[in-house]
Design a protein around this motif. Structure first.
Motif, PDB file in Angstrom:
ATOM      1  N   VAL A  86       0.848  -1.198   0.000  1.00  0.00           N
ATOM      2  CA  VAL A  86       0.000   0.000   0.000  1.00  0.00           C
ATOM      3  C   VAL A  86       0.880   1.243   0.000  1.00  0.00           C
ATOM      4  CG1 VAL A  86      -1.808   1.292   1.195  1.00  0.00           C
ATOM      5  CG2 VAL A  86      -1.776  -1.215   1.319  1.00  0.00           C
ATOM      6  N   LYS A  87       0.681   2.093  -0.974  1.00  0.00           N
ATOM      7  CA  LYS A  87       1.300   3.419  -0.980  1.00  0.00           C
ATOM      8  C   LYS A  87       0.236   4.416  -0.540  1.00  0.00           C
ATOM      9  CE  LYS A  87       3.455   7.272  -2.387  1.00  0.00           C
ATOM     10  NZ  LYS A  87       4.373   8.006  -1.534  1.00  0.00           N
ATOM     11  N   VAL A  95      -3.000   0.278  -4.064  1.00  0.00           N
ATOM     12  CA  VAL A  95      -2.954  -1.012  -3.373  1.00  0.00           C
ATOM     13  C   VAL A  95      -2.676  -2.101  -4.392  1.00  0.00           C
ATOM     14  CG1 VAL A  95      -4.157  -2.560  -1.780  1.00  0.00           C
ATOM     15  CG2 VAL A  95      -4.714  -0.121  -1.792  1.00  0.00           C
ATOM     16  N   VAL A  96      -1.686  -2.951  -4.107  1.00  0.00           N
ATOM     17  CA  VAL A  96      -1.372  -4.047  -5.017  1.00  0.00           C
ATOM     18  C   VAL A  96      -1.277  -5.365  -4.248  1.00  0.00           C
ATOM     19  CG1 VAL A  96      -0.119  -2.602  -6.678  1.00  0.00           C
ATOM     20  CG2 VAL A  96       1.139  -3.726  -4.836  1.00  0.00           C
ATOM     21  N   VAL A 110      -7.591   4.051  -5.309  1.00  0.00           N
ATOM     22  CA  VAL A 110      -8.821   4.631  -4.780  1.00  0.00           C
ATOM     23  C   VAL A 110      -8.524   5.966  -4.113  1.00  0.00           C
ATOM     24  CG1 VAL A 110      -9.990   2.427  -4.436  1.00  0.00           C
ATOM     25  CG2 VAL A 110      -8.584   3.353  -2.604  1.00  0.00           C
ATOM     26  N   GLN A 111      -9.490   6.861  -4.182  1.00  0.00           N
ATOM     27  CA  GLN A 111      -9.377   8.142  -3.501  1.00  0.00           C
ATOM     28  C   GLN A 111      -9.612   7.948  -2.004  1.00  0.00           C
ATOM     29  OE1 GLN A 111      -8.425  11.154  -5.091  1.00  0.00           O
ATOM     30  NE2 GLN A 111      -7.963   9.558  -6.616  1.00  0.00           N
ATOM     31  N   VAL A 125      -7.632  -1.501   5.212  1.00  0.00           N
ATOM     32  CA  VAL A 125      -8.063  -2.870   5.518  1.00  0.00           C
ATOM     33  C   VAL A 125      -9.110  -3.336   4.521  1.00  0.00           C
ATOM     34  CG1 VAL A 125      -9.281  -4.290   7.222  1.00  0.00           C
ATOM     35  CG2 VAL A 125      -7.502  -2.696   7.961  1.00  0.00           C
ATOM     36  N   VAL A 126     -10.102  -2.495   4.250  1.00  0.00           N
ATOM     37  CA  VAL A 126     -11.174  -2.852   3.311  1.00  0.00           C
ATOM     38  C   VAL A 126     -10.603  -3.124   1.927  1.00  0.00           C
ATOM     39  CG1 VAL A 126     -13.188  -1.939   2.085  1.00  0.00           C
ATOM     40  CG2 VAL A 126     -13.006  -1.669   4.566  1.00  0.00           C
ATOM     41  N   GLU A 127      -9.703  -2.253   1.459  1.00  0.00           N
ATOM     42  CA  GLU A 127      -9.140  -2.414   0.109  1.00  0.00           C
ATOM     43  C   GLU A 127      -8.246  -3.645   0.022  1.00  0.00           C
ATOM     44  OE1 GLU A 127     -10.043  -0.815  -2.516  1.00  0.00           O
ATOM     45  OE2 GLU A 127     -11.365   0.505  -1.383  1.00  0.00           O
ATOM     46  N   ALA A 128      -7.465  -3.913   1.056  1.00  0.00           N
ATOM     47  CA  ALA A 128      -6.589  -5.094   1.051  1.00  0.00           C
ATOM     48  C   ALA A 128      -7.421  -6.375   0.992  1.00  0.00           C
ATOM     49  CB  ALA A 128      -5.690  -5.089   2.276  1.00  0.00           C
TER      50      ALA A 128
END
Length: 392
Positions: A86-87, A95-96, A110-111, A125-128
Protein backbone atom coordinates in the motif's frame (compact mmCIF):
# COMPACT_ATOMS: atom_id res chain seq x y z
CA UNK A 1 26.85 -14.73 20.25
CA UNK A 2 24.79 -17.77 19.20
CA UNK A 3 24.87 -20.58 21.72
CA UNK A 4 25.30 -24.07 20.30
CA UNK A 5 22.05 -25.14 21.89
CA UNK A 6 20.03 -22.40 20.19
CA UNK A 7 18.98 -24.63 17.31
CA UNK A 8 15.96 -22.52 16.41
CA UNK A 9 18.12 -19.44 15.74
CA UNK A 10 20.65 -21.49 13.78
CA UNK A 11 17.88 -22.97 11.62
CA UNK A 12 16.48 -19.49 10.97
CA UNK A 13 19.87 -18.18 9.89
CA UNK A 14 20.46 -21.18 7.61
CA UNK A 15 16.97 -20.81 6.16
CA UNK A 16 17.68 -17.16 5.29
CA UNK A 17 21.04 -18.13 3.74
CA UNK A 18 19.40 -20.69 1.45
CA UNK A 19 16.47 -18.48 0.44
CA UNK A 20 18.71 -15.51 -0.36
CA UNK A 21 21.07 -17.61 -2.47
CA UNK A 22 18.11 -18.91 -4.46
CA UNK A 23 16.79 -15.34 -4.80
CA UNK A 24 20.12 -13.97 -6.01
CA UNK A 25 21.29 -16.83 -8.23
CA UNK A 26 18.14 -18.65 -9.29
CA UNK A 27 17.79 -22.45 -9.28
CA UNK A 28 20.59 -24.30 -7.45
CA UNK A 29 21.20 -27.90 -6.40
CA UNK A 30 21.74 -29.04 -2.83
CA UNK A 31 25.47 -29.61 -3.29
CA UNK A 32 25.98 -26.13 -4.71
CA UNK A 33 24.01 -24.66 -1.82
CA UNK A 34 26.28 -26.49 0.60
CA UNK A 35 29.37 -25.13 -1.18
CA UNK A 36 28.10 -21.55 -1.25
CA UNK A 37 26.82 -21.52 2.34
CA UNK A 38 29.72 -23.61 3.71
CA UNK A 39 27.14 -25.67 5.57
CA UNK A 40 27.33 -29.43 5.81
CA UNK A 41 25.34 -31.48 3.31
CA UNK A 42 23.24 -32.75 6.19
CA UNK A 43 22.43 -29.21 7.35
CA UNK A 44 21.43 -28.12 3.83
CA UNK A 45 19.31 -31.25 3.36
CA UNK A 46 17.49 -30.50 6.63
CA UNK A 47 16.86 -26.84 5.78
CA UNK A 48 15.70 -27.66 2.26
CA UNK A 49 13.36 -30.39 3.47
CA UNK A 50 11.75 -27.94 5.88
CA UNK A 51 11.41 -25.25 3.20
CA UNK A 52 9.82 -27.71 0.78
CA UNK A 53 7.41 -28.98 3.42
CA UNK A 54 6.34 -25.43 4.30
CA UNK A 55 5.85 -24.54 0.63
CA UNK A 56 8.62 -21.94 0.25
CA UNK A 57 10.81 -23.97 -2.11
CA UNK A 58 10.01 -26.39 -4.93
CA UNK A 59 12.08 -28.98 -6.77
CA UNK A 60 12.36 -28.17 -10.45
CA UNK A 61 14.32 -29.33 -13.44
CA UNK A 62 17.56 -31.33 -13.41
CA UNK A 63 20.80 -29.41 -13.62
CA UNK A 64 23.99 -30.29 -15.52
CA UNK A 65 25.78 -33.40 -14.16
CA UNK A 66 28.65 -32.79 -11.72
CA UNK A 67 30.43 -36.13 -11.86
CA UNK A 68 27.35 -38.25 -11.13
CA UNK A 69 23.61 -38.04 -11.47
CA UNK A 70 22.24 -34.66 -12.56
CA UNK A 71 21.28 -32.64 -9.47
CA UNK A 72 17.67 -31.70 -8.86
CA UNK A 73 17.51 -27.91 -8.85
CA UNK A 74 15.66 -26.01 -6.16
CA UNK A 75 13.69 -22.81 -6.72
CA UNK A 76 11.70 -20.39 -4.58
CA UNK A 77 7.95 -20.90 -4.94
CA UNK A 78 7.41 -17.28 -5.89
CA UNK A 79 3.83 -17.70 -7.04
CA UNK A 80 2.69 -19.83 -4.10
CA UNK A 81 2.73 -16.85 -1.71
CA UNK A 82 1.60 -13.26 -1.95
CA UNK A 83 1.83 -9.89 -0.22
CA UNK A 84 -0.18 -6.68 -0.15
CA UNK A 85 1.58 -3.38 -0.74
CA UNK A 86 0.00 0.00 0.00
CA UNK A 87 1.30 3.42 -0.98
CA UNK A 88 -0.42 6.10 1.08
CA UNK A 89 -0.64 9.43 -0.75
CA UNK A 90 -2.11 12.75 0.32
CA UNK A 91 -5.39 12.05 -1.47
CA UNK A 92 -5.37 8.40 -2.59
CA UNK A 93 -4.26 4.84 -1.96
CA UNK A 94 -2.44 2.61 -4.43
CA UNK A 95 -2.95 -1.01 -3.37
CA UNK A 96 -1.37 -4.05 -5.02
CA UNK A 97 -1.30 -7.79 -4.48
CA UNK A 98 2.03 -9.30 -5.57
CA UNK A 99 3.86 -12.60 -5.61
CA UNK A 100 7.18 -12.98 -3.79
CA UNK A 101 9.00 -11.29 -6.72
CA UNK A 102 6.83 -8.19 -6.16
CA UNK A 103 5.19 -8.89 -9.52
CA UNK A 104 1.67 -7.47 -9.48
CA UNK A 105 -1.21 -9.97 -9.45
CA UNK A 106 -3.96 -7.39 -8.87
CA UNK A 107 -4.13 -3.67 -8.12
CA UNK A 108 -6.51 -0.87 -7.27
CA UNK A 109 -6.27 2.90 -7.00
CA UNK A 110 -8.82 4.63 -4.78
CA UNK A 111 -9.38 8.14 -3.50
CA UNK A 112 -9.09 8.64 0.24
CA UNK A 113 -12.38 8.91 2.06
CA UNK A 114 -10.68 10.71 4.96
CA UNK A 115 -7.17 11.47 6.19
CA UNK A 116 -8.21 10.93 9.81
CA UNK A 117 -5.94 8.06 10.98
CA UNK A 118 -8.58 5.51 12.05
CA UNK A 119 -10.71 6.14 8.96
CA UNK A 120 -7.71 5.81 6.64
CA UNK A 121 -6.56 2.62 8.37
CA UNK A 122 -10.04 1.14 7.96
CA UNK A 123 -9.99 2.01 4.25
CA UNK A 124 -6.63 0.25 3.85
CA UNK A 125 -8.06 -2.87 5.52
CA UNK A 126 -11.17 -2.85 3.31
CA UNK A 127 -9.14 -2.41 0.11
CA UNK A 128 -6.59 -5.09 1.05
CA UNK A 129 -9.32 -7.64 1.81
CA UNK A 130 -11.22 -6.76 -1.36
CA UNK A 131 -8.13 -7.19 -3.53
CA UNK A 132 -7.33 -10.54 -1.94
CA UNK A 133 -10.89 -11.78 -2.38
CA UNK A 134 -11.13 -10.59 -5.99
CA UNK A 135 -7.88 -12.35 -6.87
CA UNK A 136 -9.05 -15.70 -5.51
CA UNK A 137 -5.80 -16.10 -3.58
CA UNK A 138 -5.74 -17.93 -0.25
CA UNK A 139 -5.59 -15.67 2.84
CA UNK A 140 -3.44 -18.37 4.48
CA UNK A 141 -0.71 -17.71 1.88
CA UNK A 142 -0.59 -13.98 2.57
CA UNK A 143 2.80 -13.17 4.12
CA UNK A 144 1.57 -9.78 5.28
CA UNK A 145 1.04 -6.16 4.31
CA UNK A 146 3.65 -3.47 3.63
CA UNK A 147 2.90 0.24 3.83
CA UNK A 148 4.99 3.01 2.33
CA UNK A 149 4.32 6.68 2.99
CA UNK A 150 6.16 9.99 2.85
CA UNK A 151 7.44 11.46 6.08
CA UNK A 152 9.48 10.49 9.10
CA UNK A 153 8.77 6.86 9.96
CA UNK A 154 9.91 4.68 12.86
CA UNK A 155 9.88 1.23 11.19
CA UNK A 156 10.98 -0.60 14.33
CA UNK A 157 7.84 0.54 16.15
CA UNK A 158 5.66 0.83 13.04
CA UNK A 159 4.84 4.46 13.83
CA UNK A 160 4.37 7.42 11.51
CA UNK A 161 6.29 10.02 13.50
CA UNK A 162 5.37 12.86 11.14
CA UNK A 163 3.60 13.03 7.78
CA UNK A 164 3.74 16.46 6.12
CA UNK A 165 0.93 15.63 3.67
CA UNK A 166 -1.49 13.89 6.05
CA UNK A 167 -0.54 16.07 9.05
CA UNK A 168 -0.09 13.00 11.22
CA UNK A 169 2.08 12.81 14.30
CA UNK A 170 2.91 9.65 16.28
CA UNK A 171 0.29 7.44 14.59
CA UNK A 172 0.81 3.70 15.43
CA UNK A 173 0.03 2.46 11.93
CA UNK A 174 1.39 -1.07 12.34
CA UNK A 175 -0.48 -1.79 15.57
CA UNK A 176 -3.77 -0.49 14.18
CA UNK A 177 -3.46 -2.57 11.01
CA UNK A 178 -2.29 -5.77 12.70
CA UNK A 179 -5.21 -5.61 15.13
CA UNK A 180 -7.63 -5.62 12.19
CA UNK A 181 -5.83 -7.92 9.74
CA UNK A 182 -4.20 -10.48 12.06
CA UNK A 183 -1.26 -10.54 9.65
CA UNK A 184 2.26 -9.07 9.92
CA UNK A 185 2.53 -5.42 8.84
CA UNK A 186 5.66 -3.43 8.06
CA UNK A 187 5.71 0.35 7.70
CA UNK A 188 8.49 2.48 6.27
CA UNK A 189 9.21 5.64 4.35
CA UNK A 190 8.07 5.23 0.74
CA UNK A 191 11.56 5.81 -0.67
CA UNK A 192 13.00 3.16 1.64
CA UNK A 193 10.27 0.85 0.33
CA UNK A 194 11.48 1.40 -3.23
CA UNK A 195 15.08 0.83 -2.12
CA UNK A 196 14.06 -2.46 -0.49
CA UNK A 197 12.42 -3.66 -3.71
CA UNK A 198 15.51 -2.65 -5.71
CA UNK A 199 17.69 -4.53 -3.21
CA UNK A 200 15.59 -7.69 -3.55
CA UNK A 201 14.94 -7.90 -7.28
CA UNK A 202 16.12 -4.74 -9.03
CA UNK A 203 19.36 -3.01 -10.00
CA UNK A 204 20.61 -3.32 -6.42
CA UNK A 205 20.32 -7.11 -6.17
CA UNK A 206 24.09 -7.54 -6.46
CA UNK A 207 25.11 -4.26 -4.81
CA UNK A 208 26.04 -3.70 -1.17
CA UNK A 209 26.13 0.10 -1.16
CA UNK A 210 23.73 2.06 -3.33
CA UNK A 211 21.13 4.82 -3.33
CA UNK A 212 17.64 5.02 -4.80
CA UNK A 213 16.81 8.66 -5.56
CA UNK A 214 13.20 9.53 -6.28
CA UNK A 215 12.21 12.57 -8.33
CA UNK A 216 8.67 13.81 -8.79
CA UNK A 217 6.29 15.41 -6.28
CA UNK A 218 9.34 15.63 -4.03
CA UNK A 219 12.94 14.43 -4.01
CA UNK A 220 14.14 11.74 -1.63
CA UNK A 221 16.84 9.11 -1.24
CA UNK A 222 16.79 5.57 0.08
CA UNK A 223 20.27 4.56 1.24
CA UNK A 224 21.55 0.99 1.37
CA UNK A 225 24.76 0.54 3.38
CA UNK A 226 26.41 -2.89 3.60
CA UNK A 227 23.23 -4.53 2.33
CA UNK A 228 20.92 -2.85 4.86
CA UNK A 229 18.62 0.16 4.63
CA UNK A 230 20.22 3.07 6.47
CA UNK A 231 17.59 5.12 8.30
CA UNK A 232 19.60 7.36 10.59
CA UNK A 233 19.07 8.02 14.29
CA UNK A 234 15.33 8.75 14.09
CA UNK A 235 14.27 7.37 10.69
CA UNK A 236 14.88 10.62 8.82
CA UNK A 237 17.91 9.73 6.67
CA UNK A 238 17.61 10.43 2.96
CA UNK A 239 15.87 13.81 2.91
CA UNK A 240 17.89 14.79 -0.15
CA UNK A 241 15.23 17.24 -1.32
CA UNK A 242 15.75 19.33 1.80
CA UNK A 243 19.49 19.67 1.48
CA UNK A 244 20.38 23.28 0.70
CA UNK A 245 20.83 24.05 -2.99
CA UNK A 246 21.00 27.84 -2.57
CA UNK A 247 21.24 29.46 0.84
CA UNK A 248 18.36 31.89 1.38
CA UNK A 249 16.88 30.95 -1.99
CA UNK A 250 13.38 29.98 -3.07
CA UNK A 251 10.78 29.18 -0.43
CA UNK A 252 10.24 25.43 -0.03
CA UNK A 253 6.98 23.74 1.00
CA UNK A 254 8.76 22.71 4.22
CA UNK A 255 8.94 26.39 5.23
CA UNK A 256 12.70 26.79 4.78
CA UNK A 257 14.49 28.51 1.92
CA UNK A 258 16.87 27.21 -0.72
CA UNK A 259 15.99 23.47 -0.54
CA UNK A 260 16.74 21.36 -3.61
CA UNK A 261 13.02 20.54 -3.89
CA UNK A 262 12.24 24.22 -4.35
CA UNK A 263 14.20 24.10 -7.63
CA UNK A 264 14.12 20.56 -9.02
CA UNK A 265 10.90 18.82 -7.90
CA UNK A 266 8.02 18.83 -10.39
CA UNK A 267 5.85 21.41 -8.55
CA UNK A 268 8.86 23.73 -8.40
CA UNK A 269 9.51 23.32 -12.13
CA UNK A 270 5.91 24.29 -12.87
CA UNK A 271 6.08 27.27 -10.52
CA UNK A 272 9.30 28.55 -12.10
CA UNK A 273 7.92 28.10 -15.62
CA UNK A 274 4.86 30.18 -14.69
CA UNK A 275 7.10 32.89 -13.24
CA UNK A 276 9.39 33.05 -16.25
CA UNK A 277 7.04 32.49 -19.18
CA UNK A 278 3.66 34.29 -19.38
CA UNK A 279 2.21 31.66 -21.75
CA UNK A 280 2.32 29.09 -18.93
CA UNK A 281 0.89 31.35 -16.22
CA UNK A 282 -2.51 29.67 -15.96
CA UNK A 283 -4.23 27.61 -13.30
CA UNK A 284 -4.08 24.10 -14.77
CA UNK A 285 -0.60 24.07 -16.26
CA UNK A 286 0.75 20.49 -16.04
CA UNK A 287 4.10 18.70 -16.37
CA UNK A 288 2.99 17.08 -19.63
CA UNK A 289 2.63 20.55 -21.17
CA UNK A 290 6.04 21.59 -19.88
CA UNK A 291 7.61 18.53 -21.50
CA UNK A 292 5.73 19.14 -24.76
CA UNK A 293 7.16 22.65 -24.82
CA UNK A 294 10.69 21.32 -24.31
CA UNK A 295 10.24 18.71 -27.04
CA UNK A 296 8.86 21.44 -29.31
CA UNK A 297 12.05 23.47 -28.95
CA UNK A 298 11.11 26.00 -26.26
CA UNK A 299 14.58 27.18 -25.31
CA UNK A 300 13.47 28.75 -22.05
CA UNK A 301 11.92 25.51 -20.80
CA UNK A 302 14.95 23.54 -21.92
CA UNK A 303 17.17 25.92 -19.96
CA UNK A 304 14.93 25.51 -16.90
CA UNK A 305 15.16 21.70 -17.07
CA UNK A 306 18.93 21.91 -17.57
CA UNK A 307 19.39 24.18 -14.55
CA UNK A 308 17.25 21.94 -12.35
CA UNK A 309 19.04 18.82 -13.54
CA UNK A 310 22.41 20.39 -12.77
CA UNK A 311 21.24 21.27 -9.26
CA UNK A 312 20.21 17.66 -8.67
CA UNK A 313 23.56 16.53 -10.09
CA UNK A 314 25.44 18.68 -7.56
CA UNK A 315 23.35 17.21 -4.74
CA UNK A 316 24.11 13.69 -6.00
CA UNK A 317 27.82 14.54 -6.21
CA UNK A 318 27.67 15.53 -2.54
CA UNK A 319 25.90 12.24 -1.81
CA UNK A 320 28.64 10.35 -3.66
CA UNK A 321 31.38 12.24 -1.82
CA UNK A 322 29.84 11.41 1.56
CA UNK A 323 28.55 7.91 0.90
CA UNK A 324 30.64 6.47 -1.98
CA UNK A 325 27.92 4.21 -3.45
CA UNK A 326 28.61 1.82 -6.30
CA UNK A 327 25.20 2.50 -7.84
CA UNK A 328 22.52 5.21 -7.99
CA UNK A 329 19.04 4.30 -9.21
CA UNK A 330 16.80 7.19 -10.26
CA UNK A 331 13.11 6.40 -9.83
CA UNK A 332 9.78 8.14 -9.30
CA UNK A 333 7.29 9.68 -11.68
CA UNK A 334 9.88 12.34 -12.46
CA UNK A 335 11.78 9.96 -14.75
CA UNK A 336 9.43 11.35 -17.42
CA UNK A 337 11.47 14.58 -17.36
CA UNK A 338 13.78 12.86 -19.83
CA UNK A 339 17.15 13.69 -21.32
CA UNK A 340 16.76 17.48 -21.04
CA UNK A 341 16.83 17.03 -17.24
CA UNK A 342 18.80 13.84 -16.63
CA UNK A 343 21.58 14.45 -19.16
CA UNK A 344 22.73 17.63 -17.35
CA UNK A 345 22.13 15.87 -14.02
CA UNK A 346 24.59 13.07 -14.76
CA UNK A 347 27.15 15.42 -16.31
CA UNK A 348 27.00 17.66 -13.24
CA UNK A 349 27.23 14.64 -10.92
CA UNK A 350 30.39 13.35 -12.55
CA UNK A 351 31.98 16.81 -12.82
CA UNK A 352 31.44 17.60 -9.13
CA UNK A 353 32.17 14.21 -7.52
CA UNK A 354 35.54 13.90 -5.79
CA UNK A 355 38.37 12.45 -7.87
CA UNK A 356 37.80 8.76 -8.60
CA UNK A 357 34.56 8.32 -6.65
CA UNK A 358 32.35 8.49 -9.74
CA UNK A 359 34.70 6.60 -12.05
CA UNK A 360 32.98 3.24 -11.65
CA UNK A 361 29.66 4.61 -10.41
CA UNK A 362 26.64 3.20 -12.25
CA UNK A 363 23.61 5.46 -12.73
CA UNK A 364 20.36 3.89 -13.90
CA UNK A 365 16.98 5.39 -14.68
CA UNK A 366 14.32 2.93 -13.52
CA UNK A 367 11.30 2.63 -15.85
CA UNK A 368 8.32 3.95 -13.91
CA UNK A 369 4.87 2.44 -13.50
CA UNK A 370 1.92 3.78 -11.55
CA UNK A 371 2.11 0.79 -9.20
CA UNK A 372 5.84 1.10 -8.44
CA UNK A 373 5.41 2.75 -5.03
CA UNK A 374 2.97 0.07 -3.88
CA UNK A 375 5.19 -2.73 -5.26
CA UNK A 376 7.98 -1.27 -3.16
CA UNK A 377 5.72 -1.41 -0.10
CA UNK A 378 5.01 -5.09 -0.80
CA UNK A 379 8.78 -5.57 -0.90
CA UNK A 380 8.99 -4.31 2.68
CA UNK A 381 6.93 -7.16 4.08
CA UNK A 382 8.48 -9.75 1.75
CA UNK A 383 11.96 -8.76 2.89
CA UNK A 384 11.00 -8.82 6.54
CA UNK A 385 8.97 -12.06 6.57
CA UNK A 386 10.79 -14.14 3.95
CA UNK A 387 14.37 -13.04 3.30
CA UNK A 388 15.55 -11.21 6.44
CA UNK A 389 18.06 -12.88 8.74
CA UNK A 390 17.00 -13.04 12.38
CA UNK A 391 18.33 -10.34 14.65
CA UNK A 392 20.93 -11.70 17.07
Amino acid sequence: MILKGDQSTIRSINRALVLNLLRQHGALGRNELAERTRLSSAAVTGVVAELIEQGWVIEGRSGPPRGGRPPVLLEIAYDAWHAVGVKVMEDALEVVLTNLRTEVVARNHVQLVSTEPHALIEQVVVEARALLEASGRSPERLVGLGVGMAGVIDPAEGVCVYSPFLHWQEVPVRRLLEEKLSRPVHLDNDVNALATAEMLFGWGKDACNFAVVTVGRGIGAGLVVNGEIYRGASGGAGELGHTVSEAGGRLCECGKRGCLEAYAAEPALLAQAKERFPEFNRHRFQIAELLEAAEGGHEGVRALLKEAGERLGVALANLVNLFNPELIVIAGEGVRLGAEFFGPMEQSLRQNAFNGLARDLEVHLDPWGDDAWARGAAGLIIQREVFARPLL
